[in-house]
Design a protein around this motif. Structure first.
Motif, PDB file in Angstrom:
ATOM      1  N   GLY A  10      65.912  48.817 -25.045  1.00 23.28           N
ATOM      2  CA  GLY A  10      65.562  50.215 -24.544  1.00 23.28           C
ATOM      3  C   GLY A  10      66.827  51.049 -24.029  1.00 23.28           C
ATOM      4  N   LEU A  11      67.651  50.396 -23.508  1.00 23.83           N
ATOM      5  CA  LEU A  11      68.843  51.055 -22.918  1.00 23.83           C
ATOM      6  C   LEU A  11      69.612  51.562 -23.961  1.00 23.83           C
ATOM      7  CD1 LEU A  11      69.784  48.484 -19.876  1.00 23.83           C
ATOM      8  CD2 LEU A  11      68.782  50.974 -19.768  1.00 23.83           C
ATOM      9  N   ILE A  12      69.755  50.625 -25.077  1.00 22.65           N
ATOM     10  CA  ILE A  12      70.710  50.817 -26.255  1.00 22.65           C
ATOM     11  C   ILE A  12      70.274  52.240 -26.844  1.00 22.65           C
ATOM     12  CG2 ILE A  12      71.396  50.134 -28.569  1.00 22.65           C
ATOM     13  CD1 ILE A  12      71.688  47.330 -27.466  1.00 22.65           C
ATOM     14  N   LEU A  13      68.848  52.147 -26.933  1.00 24.47           N
ATOM     15  CA  LEU A  13      68.254  53.319 -27.645  1.00 24.47           C
ATOM     16  C   LEU A  13      68.355  54.544 -26.666  1.00 24.47           C
ATOM     17  CD1 LEU A  13      65.005  52.132 -29.564  1.00 24.47           C
ATOM     18  CD2 LEU A  13      67.595  52.339 -30.439  1.00 24.47           C
ATOM     19  N   GLY A  14      68.326  54.304 -25.387  1.00 22.50           N
ATOM     20  CA  GLY A  14      68.483  55.549 -24.440  1.00 22.50           C
ATOM     21  C   GLY A  14      69.776  56.083 -24.624  1.00 22.50           C
ATOM     22  N   PHE A  15      70.790  54.953 -24.639  1.00 19.06           N
ATOM     23  CA  PHE A  15      72.278  55.680 -24.693  1.00 19.06           C
ATOM     24  C   PHE A  15      72.498  56.452 -26.100  1.00 19.06           C
ATOM     25  CE2 PHE A  15      76.792  54.867 -25.587  1.00 19.06           C
ATOM     26  CZ  PHE A  15      77.421  55.546 -24.353  1.00 19.06           C
ATOM     27  N   ARG A  16      71.861  55.842 -27.041  1.00 17.09           N
ATOM     28  CA  ARG A  16      72.320  56.435 -28.564  1.00 17.09           C
ATOM     29  C   ARG A  16      71.458  57.753 -28.449  1.00 17.09           C
ATOM     30  NH1 ARG A  16      69.911  54.917 -32.866  1.00 17.09           N
ATOM     31  NH2 ARG A  16      71.542  55.104 -34.278  1.00 17.09           N
ATOM     32  N   ASN A  17      70.444  57.770 -27.746  1.00 18.16           N
ATOM     33  CA  ASN A  17      69.750  59.201 -27.612  1.00 18.16           C
ATOM     34  C   ASN A  17      70.639  59.963 -26.927  1.00 18.16           C
ATOM     35  OD1 ASN A  17      67.711  61.078 -27.455  1.00 18.16           O
ATOM     36  ND2 ASN A  17      66.644  60.206 -25.646  1.00 18.16           N
ATOM     37  N   ILE A  18      71.338  59.822 -25.928  1.00 15.99           N
ATOM     38  CA  ILE A  18      72.174  60.817 -25.120  1.00 15.99           C
ATOM     39  C   ILE A  18      73.389  61.038 -26.023  1.00 15.99           C
ATOM     40  CG2 ILE A  18      74.173  60.724 -23.141  1.00 15.99           C
ATOM     41  CD1 ILE A  18      72.120  58.813 -21.829  1.00 15.99           C
ATOM     42  N   ILE A  19      74.242  60.093 -26.522  1.00 15.00           N
ATOM     43  CA  ILE A  19      75.420  60.591 -27.271  1.00 15.00           C
ATOM     44  C   ILE A  19      74.856  60.986 -28.744  1.00 15.00           C
ATOM     45  CG2 ILE A  19      76.596  58.990 -26.321  1.00 15.00           C
ATOM     46  CD1 ILE A  19      76.327  57.191 -28.705  1.00 15.00           C
ATOM     47  N   GLY A  20      73.667  61.048 -29.170  1.00 13.93           N
ATOM     48  CA  GLY A  20      73.466  61.696 -30.682  1.00 13.93           C
ATOM     49  C   GLY A  20      72.616  62.550 -30.514  1.00 13.93           C
ATOM     50  N   SER A  21      71.966  63.033 -29.338  1.00 16.05           N
ATOM     51  CA  SER A  21      70.786  64.234 -29.304  1.00 16.05           C
ATOM     52  C   SER A  21      71.184  65.126 -28.270  1.00 16.05           C
ATOM     53  CB  SER A  21      69.450  63.597 -29.049  1.00 16.05           C
ATOM     54  OG  SER A  21      69.255  62.580 -29.663  1.00 16.05           O
ATOM     55  N   ILE A  22      71.870  64.964 -27.327  1.00 17.49           N
ATOM     56  CA  ILE A  22      72.324  66.018 -26.273  1.00 17.49           C
ATOM     57  C   ILE A  22      73.513  66.966 -26.814  1.00 17.49           C
ATOM     58  CG2 ILE A  22      73.325  66.553 -24.203  1.00 17.49           C
ATOM     59  CD1 ILE A  22      71.879  63.704 -22.943  1.00 17.49           C
ATOM     60  N   GLU A  23      73.248  68.178 -27.040  1.00 19.22           N
ATOM     61  CA  GLU A  23      74.322  69.077 -27.617  1.00 19.22           C
ATOM     62  C   GLU A  23      75.146  69.688 -26.793  1.00 19.22           C
ATOM     63  OE1 GLU A  23      71.976  72.485 -29.310  1.00 19.22           O
ATOM     64  OE2 GLU A  23      71.189  70.928 -30.887  1.00 19.22           O
ATOM     65  N   GLY A  27      64.046  54.720 -16.404  1.00 21.69           N
ATOM     66  CA  GLY A  27      63.249  55.004 -17.386  1.00 21.69           C
ATOM     67  C   GLY A  27      63.523  56.011 -18.016  1.00 21.69           C
ATOM     68  N   PHE A  28      64.125  56.951 -17.606  1.00 21.36           N
ATOM     69  CA  PHE A  28      64.325  58.581 -18.234  1.00 21.36           C
ATOM     70  C   PHE A  28      65.209  58.090 -19.442  1.00 21.36           C
ATOM     71  CE2 PHE A  28      68.201  58.411 -15.782  1.00 21.36           C
ATOM     72  CZ  PHE A  28      68.912  58.997 -16.465  1.00 21.36           C
ATOM     73  N   LEU A  29      66.091  57.109 -19.545  1.00 24.60           N
ATOM     74  CA  LEU A  29      66.950  56.819 -20.436  1.00 24.60           C
ATOM     75  C   LEU A  29      66.136  56.524 -21.828  1.00 24.60           C
ATOM     76  CD1 LEU A  29      69.560  54.717 -18.737  1.00 24.60           C
ATOM     77  CD2 LEU A  29      69.839  56.979 -19.610  1.00 24.60           C
ATOM     78  N   SER A  30      64.842  55.891 -21.720  1.00 24.62           N
ATOM     79  CA  SER A  30      64.037  55.602 -22.860  1.00 24.62           C
ATOM     80  C   SER A  30      63.418  56.878 -23.407  1.00 24.62           C
ATOM     81  CB  SER A  30      63.114  54.722 -22.538  1.00 24.62           C
ATOM     82  OG  SER A  30      63.773  53.486 -21.954  1.00 24.62           O
ATOM     83  N   ILE A  31      63.202  57.961 -22.569  1.00 23.74           N
ATOM     84  CA  ILE A  31      62.436  59.290 -22.965  1.00 23.74           C
ATOM     85  C   ILE A  31      63.413  59.935 -23.898  1.00 23.74           C
ATOM     86  CG2 ILE A  31      61.494  61.312 -22.147  1.00 23.74           C
ATOM     87  CD1 ILE A  31      60.261  58.650 -21.156  1.00 23.74           C
TER      88      ILE A  31
END
Length: 478
Positions: free
Chosen positions: A124-137, A433-437
């Motif tokens: 979950g943390l890994i997907l959350g971190f990927r979410n940050i570097i891959g989705s935040i403009e 938990g916001f990292l998983s959102i």
């Protein structure tokens, strides 16, 4: 003489003596007893001991909150009581004598998923971190681009981390079948092999079945079996794992020891794999899809707010009964079917709400140093996703903060579901938990999180001044 000698002697007396102790062990802060007759324990007197910071009963175990010094106290207690050291697994097995049928079923489900939780949290943390570097403009000159778009380093990190995320979630059936073999006391490597046969690259990927023009088959002449993989599928793995375990257990009983090393693995694994692909896989897939469809449809329908309100209100009581372990399987099924889960955000919000109620109790009881020793660590633990110390140590003792947290959780859940908040995965509960959102849902989730913090605190202060709160303080002699 240890400083805990007198307290240990008194606790032994109040718990019914050595003869009333079936098993005793401890965790980070609690003594865990399986009692032959739970009614012999004088709960009121036990809670009055200086060393005791609270008690509760869960999953057939009578648990006494001692605090961080529990290992030292445990050693002194077992020496005085004359009871031996016992593992947590042995304690859980012994505790089942105090459970009804439903509690035992839930305990079995918990035994399957508990060993997997560290991997699921990491995933979950890994997907959350990927979410940050891959989705935040980005802003400024790189506006509209992500870190992955502008940096080869972060692009490499994003790709590399998927190696681990894929191993955890896509190949989850391997972990499930291993956990079942571990729990059932059968050959764990056979459980691993069975899991691999459900996700082998030789099979058509589960995510490609719907779009495939043709499904490959094993052709046996008189019958054909579809070569379909069960990546990220929970129910097929559970069914297959238990079939393998019970086959092995039965074969051990009927096969002579002299040939059991050869015969038992062969005649347990091959039929289990065949049954898994011919019968259990398709059935389990249908069951899992039906469950996830019902949950997802309920939460996204025009009555989704009502479902959310009920779930947000009832989740904490589910934790008390242990039934909350069932949500792990549902979350994972939702992730496999819909690429995310709208259930997990509500669980994270419920954890936050319980912690917030404890924060209010910390302020209300700021002069009670004994309670601060329980409430402060409990609030921190709750905000990080572990609610039991907060609920059993504080909120359920007074009742009104527990109710305040349930109401706050319910309101926050309605906002979360009404805003369409989805999590990429399950992970650390509570505030992290916001990292998983999913990134696009961060703002509504933060709003729901604020509600889960503010509402329980305000309601706890209000309830403390009502008849319910006054009665609670009188009952506890405060």
């Amino acid at each position: 003489m240890s400083k805990y000698t007198d307290s240990a002697k008194k606790l032994l007396e109040l718990i019914g003596g050595s003869d009333n102790i079936s098993v005793v062990t401890h965790c980070a802060t609690r003594m865990r007893f399986v009692l032959n007759d739970p009614k012999k324990a004088d709960v009121t007197e036990i809670e009055s001991l200086d060393v005791v910071k609270g008690t509760f009963t869960q999953a057939g175990q009578f648990q006494v909150i001692i605090g961080n010094e529990v290992p030292t106290f445990y050693n002194e207690f077992t020496k005085i009581a004359g009871v031996g050291d016992t593992s947590k697994d042995e304690a859980k097995e012994a505790a089942k004598q105090n459970m009804n049928f439903l509690q035992r079923m839930v305990a079995h489900l918990a035994d399957i998923f508990t060993p997997l939780i560290p991997a699921l949290v990491v995933g979950g943390l890994i997907l959350g971190f990927r979410n940050i570097i891959g989705s935040i403009e980005m802003f400024g000159p790189d506006k509209g681009q992500t870190l992955v778009d502008i940096s080869q380093f972060w692009s490499g990190v994003h790709s590399f981390l998927w190696l681990i995320g894929e191993a955890i979630f896509f190949y989850l059936p391997v972990g499930i079948t291993w956990a079942i073999s571990r729990k059932m006391g059968t050959t764990q490597i056979l459980g691993i092999v069975l899991g691999v046969t459900l996700v082998s690259p030789q099979l058509l990927n589960a995510y490609s079945v719907a779009s495939a023009d043709e499904i490959p088959v094993w052709d046996f002449g008189f019958a054909q079996v579809e070569m379909i993989g069960y990546q990220a599928q929970v129910i097929p793995a559970i069914l297959a794992g238990f079939v393998l375990a019970y086959l092995e257990i039965w074969l051990r009983k009927v096969v002579p020891n002299v040939i059991s090393m050869i015969v038992v693995p062969f005649f347990a694994l091959i039929p289990a794999v065949l049954i898994a692909h011919v019968v259990l896989g398709p059935i389990g897939w249908s069951i899992g899809s039906w469950i996830s469809d019902v949950v997802y449809t309920s939460l996204t329908s025009s009555f989704g707010w009502l479902f959310a309100a009920i779930f947000g209100f009832a989740y904490a009581p589910l934790v008390i009964t242990g039934l909350h372990h069932m949500t792990n399987a549902i979350d994972l099924q939702l992730m496999g079917d819909f690429g995310g889960t709208n259930l997990w955000p509500m669980i994270a919000l419920s954890n936050i709400a319980q912690g917030s109620a404890v924060v209010a109790m910390i302020m209300l009881n700021r002069k009670d140093k004994k309670e601060q020793q329980v409430s402060v660590p409990a609030a921190i633990s709750c905000y990080l996703g572990v609610t039991e110390p907060a609920m059993f140590g504080i909120n359920l003792k007074y009742i009104f903060p527990f109710l305040a947290a349930m109401i706050g959780s319910s309101i926050a859940a309605v906002v979360s579901v009404g805003s369409g908040v989805m999590a990429n995965s399950i992970g650390v509960g509570g505030i992290p938990g916001f990292l998983s959102i999913q990134f696009g849902d961060w703002i509504p989730f933060f709003i729901a999180m604020a509600i889960a913090i503010v509402v329980p605190i305000l309601l706890t202060f209000v309830f403390a001044k009502t008849k319910m709160g006054i009665n609670a303080y009188q009952r506890l002699g405060k």
